[in-house]
Write a protein that holds these residues in place. Structure first.
Motif, PDB file in Angstrom:
ATOM      1  N   GLU A  47       1.212  -1.019  -0.183  1.00 20.04           N
ATOM      2  CA  GLU A  47      -0.444   0.324   0.033  1.00 20.04           C
ATOM      3  C   GLU A  47       0.777   1.110   0.030  1.00 20.04           C
ATOM      4  O   GLU A  47       0.924   2.577   0.600  1.00 20.04           O
ATOM      5  N   GLY A  61       1.124   3.264  -2.286  1.00 21.21           N
ATOM      6  CA  GLY A  61       1.060   4.063  -3.842  1.00 21.21           C
ATOM      7  C   GLY A  61       2.547   4.854  -4.833  1.00 21.21           C
ATOM      8  O   GLY A  61       2.162   4.926  -5.717  1.00 21.21           O
ATOM      9  N   ARG A 103       0.567   3.686  -8.553  1.00 19.85           N
ATOM     10  CA  ARG A 103      -0.266   4.761  -8.045  1.00 19.85           C
ATOM     11  C   ARG A 103       0.470   6.299  -8.970  1.00 19.85           C
ATOM     12  O   ARG A 103      -0.428   7.026  -9.479  1.00 19.85           O
ATOM     13  N   TRP A 140      -7.039   3.045  -7.810  1.00 22.58           N
ATOM     14  CA  TRP A 140      -5.637   2.981  -7.125  1.00 22.58           C
ATOM     15  C   TRP A 140      -6.888   2.793  -5.359  1.00 22.58           C
ATOM     16  O   TRP A 140      -6.871   4.259  -5.580  1.00 22.58           O
ATOM     17  N   ASP A 141      -6.912   2.488  -5.097  1.00 22.79           N
ATOM     18  CA  ASP A 141      -7.512   2.592  -3.413  1.00 22.79           C
ATOM     19  C   ASP A 141      -6.898   1.791  -2.911  1.00 22.79           C
ATOM     20  O   ASP A 141      -6.316   1.278  -3.131  1.00 22.79           O
ATOM     21  N   TYR A 142      -7.422   2.333  -1.307  1.00 21.08           N
ATOM     22  CA  TYR A 142      -6.901   1.132   0.327  1.00 21.08           C
ATOM     23  C   TYR A 142      -7.971   0.738   0.234  1.00 21.08           C
ATOM     24  O   TYR A 142      -9.236   0.564  -0.401  1.00 21.08           O
ATOM     25  N   PRO A 143      -7.201  -0.678   0.645  1.00 22.93           N
ATOM     26  CA  PRO A 143      -8.001  -1.912   0.781  1.00 22.93           C
ATOM     27  C   PRO A 143      -9.140  -1.669   1.925  1.00 22.93           C
ATOM     28  O   PRO A 143      -9.389  -0.274   2.887  1.00 22.93           O
TER      29      PRO A 143
END
Ligand code: FAD
Ligand code: SF4
Ligand code: SF4
Lengths: 432, 100
Positions: free
Chosen positions: B66, B68, B71, B86-89
């Motif tokens: 995570e 980034g 991204r 693109w996201d966080y879980p």
């Protein structure tokens, strides 16, 4: 309904978010902190050196109870070529108690517990999915089915500020202002082993900063810190330059273990964690908007991290910006009539506090990042020069000896354009 | 002596949501990558690998740290091009550091 409106909602339980939350709770404000990790600390990673003035500003003398690792008494700068190193090594035992090595997870867990004791509400394992914005004013956050309202939202979401970017409140993160860091933690059977590895007295600690061939000519460095019974080792690389270099990040991190001057700090330890995180390294000229109607931004999300090559400072600035945000909010709440959201003008005191505080450091180091990124000699020529000079000084063989002056001269001649080099160096050092 | 990345990731704790990837790419569209496949060299967890035989990018969100990095280095992830996000879980899932 009004009793469900918090004075403040803080997004993100890192150093910035917990500092803001603690400060507001202490001032008697109703504050909710939302953290996406299972606990505060579980999503956070740092290199590991914290300047303690910031903890003192937040906690007073209670900072001594915080789970810190070792007081730094030995600074080592290591100039590295492929195989060799010249170290500038110090023992600064007489220095004031200025900085400690830390591990982010246990320290943040501890800070979260202090926030709850002070009366804040801390909700973990909950990802904020968006900001509630009505009529251009931030009024709260969206998380799952819930819409939570507050008079102000303090955004401390870290270096990927997705919420603020998506709401169009700050410009998107510029890849040129970012570095990527990878980090290993190796545990040893006892603290004595760590004492021995770093040559320090029990409880004292060392901070190693390495620059040179290990980053393959890219602006960046290696860090190595002694913890209580473990060692943190990692490297930080300028993101865009790394992309252009085409090298594999992981292979480069792994190669550190083979370098005689670096690998020895972790040889024989048990790998207990591997992690990675981005590092902000922009500077004053890349700072985003810092506040607006109903919101403020602190810490990495605001770009408040300085990478000067020989130190990275983000944790102390995160804490100090959290404090400044909380104080600005408290002042604005005291001054505002009614119960509505705090407007942009009411929150502008935040920027003023920062300008009079930590932004002085950012103004003073304007241009440092661009200079280091452009001056690749720092990572190639100079370490080689240092190694050549030392090798020359200590070389003894059957041939007649070479006088010291000509050894140094021979090393110095490798610099192609001495005058220009001196000028570049001088210019750069002024920005650091 | 580069160790396989799985050996490194095994030292780190994950609470993976196996079924909902937080990062989505289009493995076939990656054939026309505008970003020199920088995802593959820049990902510290080596989640991206070009599959020569199948002529597609392979991506595994399990083990993502995570950070980034992808991204930013991938223009499509950065700009949210169709098929890329693109996201966080969600809710506590994903990497769970114990040292940090
Ligand atoms: C390799 C490396 C080495 C470094 N070395 C040093 C050093 O030696 N000294 C130093 O002072 N600094 C160092 N830094 C910088 C320092 O670690 C950071 O500046 C600091 O941790 C930033 O704190 P923060 O609170 O702003 O962000 P973070 O600690 O990243 O916290 C952000 C929090 O927000 C949460 N979050 C994000 N989005 C959401 C959401 N939508 N909903 C809910 N929660 C969310 C995250 O889970 C996280 O807990 C280093 C950084 C790295 C990566
Ligand atoms: S950089 Fe982006 S577009 Fe290119 S291969 Fe990687 S994921 Fe696909
Ligand atoms: S976020 Fe970081 S670890 Fe995860 S896939 Fe992207 S580059 Fe790799």
């Amino acid at each position: 309904m009004d009793e469900e409106v918090f004075d403040a909602i803080v997004v993100g339980g890192g150093f910035a978010g917990l500092a803001a939350t603690y400060r507001l709770a202490q001032a008697g404000r109703s504050v909710l902190l939302v953290e996406r990790g299972a606990t505060c600390g579980s999503k956070n990673l740092t290199g590991g050196r914290l300047y303690t003035y910031a903890l003192q500003a937040l906690l007073g003398d209670d900072w001594r109870e915080a789970p810190l690792q070792r007081r730094v008494t030995r600074e080592i700068i290591s100039l590295l070529t492929e195989q060799d190193a010249v170290n500038i090594d110090t023992t600064l035992g007489s220095a004031p108690e200025e900085s400690y090595t830390v591990l982010a997870t246990p320290l943040l867990e501890w800070l979260a517990a202090r926030c709850e004791e002070a009366g804040a509400m801390v909700v973990t394992a909950t990802t904020v999915e968006g900001l509630l914005v009505r009529d251009g004013v931030v009024r709260g956050v969206k998380a799952g089915e819930d819409e939570l309202e507050a008079r102000v939202v303090i955004d401390c979401e870290g270096i990927n500020p997705l919420l603020l970017e998506r709401a169009g409140l700050i410009r998107p993160l510029d890849p040129h202002a970012v570095a990527v860091g990878a980090k290993y933690v190796y545990r040893y059977g006892s603290g004595e082993e760590v004492d021995r590895i770093f040559g320090v007295r029990p409880g004292e600690g060392a901070a190693v900063l390495g620059m040179g061939a290990v980053t393959r000519g890219v602006f960046g460095g290696v860090f190595c810190y002694s913890n209580a019974d473990s060692v943190s080792l990692g490297l930080v690389l300028d993101s865009v330059a790394w992309k252009e270099s085409g090298h594999s990040l992981l292979d480069t991190a792994e190669a550190l273990h083979e370098h005689p001057a670096i690998g020895r700090y972790v040889a024989g330890g048990e790998l207990v964690e591997y992690g990675a995180h981005l590092v902000y390294e922009g500077g004053y000229d890349t700072l985003p908007e810092l506040s607006g109607a109903g919101w403020l931004v602190c810490g990495d999300a605001a770009g408040l991290c300085l990478n000067r090559g020989f130190t990275i400072r983000g944790m102390d600035y995160a804490v100090m910006s959290g404090i400044a945000a909380a104080d600005a909010v408290t002042g604005a709440l005291d001054a505002a009539a009614g119960t509505g959201p705090l407007g942009a003008a009411a929150l502008s005191g935040y920027r003023e506090r920062l300008e009079a505080g930590l932004l002085r450091d950012f103004r003073a180091t304007r241009g440092a990042h661009d200079w280091m990124a452009a001056t690749t000699d720092l990572f190639t020529v100079y370490p080689q020069l240092a190694v050549d000079a030392m090798t020359g000084l200590y070389h003894v063989g059957p041939e007649p000896l070479t006088p010291v002056a000509s050894t140094l001269w021979r090393a110095a001649r490798q610099i192609k354009k001495p005058v220009r080099t001196a000028r570049t160096l001088l210019k750069g050092v002024r920005t650091l | 002596m580069t160790r396989p990345v799985d050996v490194l990731l095994a030292a780190t704790r994950f609470e993976t949501d196996e079924h909902h990837p937080h990062i989505v790419i289009d493995p076939v569209a990656c054939r026309t990558c505008p970003s020199d496949r920088a995802c593959a060299t820049s990902c510290p967890a080596q989640r991206y690998a070009w599959d020569d035989a199948a002529d597609v990018m392979s991506f595994d969100h399990v083990g993502c740290l995570e950070c980034g990095s992808c991204r930013l280095v991938c223009d499509r992830l950065r700009t949210g091009a169709p098929g890329y996000s693109w996201d966080y879980p969600a809710a506590g899932a994903g990497v769970s550091y114990r040292q940090g």
